[in-house]
Design a protein around this motif. Structure first.
Motif, short mmCIF file in Angstrom:
data_model
loop_
_atom_site.label_atom_id
_atom_site.label_comp_id
_atom_site.label_asym_id
_atom_site.label_seq_id
_atom_site.Cartn_x
_atom_site.Cartn_y
_atom_site.Cartn_z
N VAL A 56 1.94 3.63 5.16
CA VAL A 56 2.43 3.35 3.81
C VAL A 56 3.78 2.65 3.88
O VAL A 56 4.04 1.67 3.16
N ALA A 57 4.67 3.15 4.75
CA ALA A 57 5.97 2.53 4.91
C ALA A 57 5.82 1.07 5.35
O ALA A 57 6.56 0.18 4.90
N GLY A 58 4.85 0.82 6.21
CA GLY A 58 4.62 -0.53 6.69
C GLY A 58 4.18 -1.48 5.60
O GLY A 58 4.68 -2.61 5.50
N ILE A 59 3.23 -1.04 4.76
CA ILE A 59 2.76 -1.96 3.71
C ILE A 59 3.80 -2.13 2.62
O ILE A 59 3.89 -3.20 2.01
N LEU A 60 4.61 -1.09 2.35
CA LEU A 60 5.69 -1.25 1.38
C LEU A 60 6.74 -2.23 1.89
O LEU A 60 7.25 -3.07 1.13
N LEU A 61 7.05 -2.14 3.18
CA LEU A 61 7.99 -3.08 3.77
C LEU A 61 7.43 -4.50 3.74
O LEU A 61 8.15 -5.46 3.43
N LEU A 62 6.13 -4.63 4.03
CA LEU A 62 5.48 -5.94 3.98
C LEU A 62 5.55 -6.51 2.56
O LEU A 62 5.84 -7.70 2.37
N LEU A 63 5.30 -5.66 1.57
CA LEU A 63 5.35 -6.10 0.17
C LEU A 63 6.73 -6.63 -0.18
O LEU A 63 6.86 -7.70 -0.79
N TYR A 81 -3.81 -2.59 4.23
CA TYR A 81 -3.95 -1.13 4.22
C TYR A 81 -5.43 -0.74 4.33
O TYR A 81 -5.80 0.17 5.10
N MET A 82 -6.29 -1.41 3.57
CA MET A 82 -7.71 -1.08 3.57
C MET A 82 -8.31 -1.25 4.97
O MET A 82 -9.07 -0.41 5.45
N VAL A 83 -7.96 -2.36 5.62
CA VAL A 83 -8.47 -2.62 6.96
C VAL A 83 -7.96 -1.57 7.94
O VAL A 83 -8.72 -1.01 8.75
N VAL A 98 -3.97 2.72 -3.89
CA VAL A 98 -3.48 3.00 -2.54
C VAL A 98 -2.31 3.98 -2.60
O VAL A 98 -2.24 4.95 -1.83
N MET A 99 -1.39 3.76 -3.53
CA MET A 99 -0.22 4.63 -3.65
C MET A 99 -0.62 6.06 -4.01
O MET A 99 -0.08 7.03 -3.47
N VAL A 100 -1.59 6.18 -4.91
CA VAL A 100 -2.05 7.52 -5.31
C VAL A 100 -2.78 8.19 -4.15
O VAL A 100 -2.60 9.39 -3.89
N ARG A 101 -3.60 7.41 -3.43
CA ARG A 101 -4.35 7.98 -2.31
C ARG A 101 -3.42 8.52 -1.24
O ARG A 101 -3.70 9.55 -0.61
N GLU A 102 -2.30 7.82 -1.03
CA GLU A 102 -1.33 8.25 -0.02
C GLU A 102 -0.29 9.23 -0.57
O GLU A 102 0.66 9.58 0.12
N GLN A 103 -0.48 9.64 -1.84
CA GLN A 103 0.38 10.63 -2.49
C GLN A 103 1.86 10.20 -2.51
O GLN A 103 2.76 11.02 -2.40
N VAL A 104 2.09 8.90 -2.68
CA VAL A 104 3.46 8.39 -2.73
C VAL A 104 4.23 8.95 -3.94
O VAL A 104 5.37 9.40 -3.79
#
Length: 429
Positions: A3-10, A31-33, A290-296
């Motif tokens: 999650v941290a990785g995709i947020l940083l990428l965003l 993230y999906m992949v 994605v955010m909900v699934r990862e409980q962000v």
């Protein structure tokens, strides 16, 4: 770590200047992949968000606002505002603020307010002896009421992403919008008295009635929307469609300044504008899943609970965070990214999501008038033909009423909630 990785990428993609939908879509797809989730689910999440009746309000309100602009109601709005408030200390500055309130009920956009009213009022204020940088600053500050008073595209986007009643959100913007206008007019009154800015003679009753009569078509636009929703005659989407019919009637039958060529160009403009917004909304839906699934949101709420469990303090932290984000991100982009993450957090602390929606939209739009992004600043600066440094210096005093309005609205939730609670009833959580 994922999650941290995709947020940083965003964040990196957004800072690199890539479109919001591309940045969010790339982060979601990666993230999906990485998580081994079928990519077909992305398409399902994107289309499900758009497959709703309420989402049609976005293109309809866009079209209605463009039709009202085609009818050339700007001069009538300014004339009516001048007869009503032009005699108050500050003269044309007060007219600027009051006209923005009326125009907000047509456009729902701070950018449109700055560009359309600014192109008329900034040169007019310069001719009356106002410093050009002051004329630009008051135009930017007053334009920030645009996304608050209904119809508001920002509120509709927030409602779609946060799964909050759009009808409640539209009605929630009425009194906060009036509060923003009132605080700015009071501040301008004292500032104008101190700087000895000019004002107009008080209009006669005949002049007021004449200008008001000509301005009624513009005033009726938000009245139709708000009145219809409050009375239960139609939904927000139906209100938007009726607003389009009203705009067509004015343009084709009353003023007769909307022909086939103008209508075609307007439809093209609205189509492209709506496509851009709807694509972002659809991609944001998948990203929020994605955010909900990862409980962000749950993790953020847990972190905030270590600071305080008092809702007002949490709300203050959120507002400060949004004000800071607005410095570096365009309001609409920030709203799309943050709404799905922050709304579950505020709800967990007992904060009404409708009240938070008003604060979120307003806090982020203040960034539009603040460096370094400051889209509204660049528009007004270009019209006023002043340097950016002068523009920013002139804008500094107007952050006082803007921040004061944020504090007032945050501290008194009923300013936002009284009308929607009266119409739809209180929501128990």
């Amino acid at each position: 770590m994922l999650v941290a990785g995709i947020l940083l990428l965003l964040i990196v993609l957004l800072l690199a200047g890539l479109p919001v939908f591309f940045a969010m879509g790339a982060a979601t797809g990666i993230y999906m992949v990485a998580a081994g989730i079928p990519l077909e689910l992305v398409a399902q999440r994107m289309t499900s968000q758009l497959n709703g009746f309420l989402i049609l309000a976005i293109p309809f309100f866009y079209l209605a606002g463009e039709l009202m602009n085609l009818c050339r109601l700007t001069d009538k709005i300014i004339a009516m505002s001048r007869s009503l408030v032009g005699h108050i200390h500050g003269g044309l500055a007060q007219v600027n603020i009051f006209a923005s309130m009326i125009f907000a009920g047509m456009s729902g956009s701070a950018t449109a307010d700055t560009a359309v009213l600014g192109s008329v009022l900034i040169p007019g204020m310069k001719k009356e002896g106002y410093p050009p940088e002051f004329a630009a600053a008051v135009t930017v500050a007053s334009a920030m009421v645009g996304p608050i008073i209904p119809p508001s595209i920002g509120m509709i986007i927030y409602g779609a992403l946060a799964d909050v009643s759009i009808g409640r959100l539209l009605l929630a913007g009425i009194f906060p919008g009036l509060t923003i206008v009132a605080v700015q007019m009071i501040f301008t009154y004292f500032l104008a008295r101190r700087r000895n800015y000019p004002r107009f003679p008080r209009a006669t009753l005949h002049e007021v009635s004449k200008s008001t009569w000509k301005g009624i078509p513009a005033v009726l636009f938000p009245v139709i929307i708000i009145g219809g929703i409050m009375s239960g005659l139609f939904t927000p989407t139906e209100a938007a469609a009726i607003a389009v019919l009203y705009g067509l009637t004015l343009g084709i039958l009353v003023y007769r300044n909307v022909g086939p060529a103008e209508l075609w160009q307007t439809l093209l403009k609205v189509s492209w504008g709506s496509i851009r917004v709807l694509i972002i909304v659809s991609v944001a839906s998948a990203f929020s899943w994605v955010m909900v699934r990862e409980q962000v949101p749950t993790k953020i709420a847990a972190g905030l609970s270590t600071i305080s469990t008092e809702p007002l303090i949490i709300l203050a932290v959120m507002v400060v965070f949004l004000l800071l984000v607005g410095l570096f991100m365009v309001a609409s982009s920030a709203e799309v990214v943050l709404a799905p993450i922050l709304v579950p957090v505020v709800v967990s602390f007992g904060i009404d999501p409708v009240h938070f929606g008003v604060l979120m939209v307003f806090s982020l739009i203040i960034g539009g008038g603040t460096p370094p992004v400051g889209v509204l600043l660049f528009i007004a600066q270009d019209i006023a033909e002043v340097s950016f440094s002068k523009m920013v210096r002139a804008m500094i005093p107007y952050y006082i009423p803007l921040f004061a309005a944020v504090v007032i609205i945050a501290m008194f939730p009923q300013i936002s909630l009284w009308v929607p609670n009266m119409v739809f009833g209180e929501v128990t959580r």
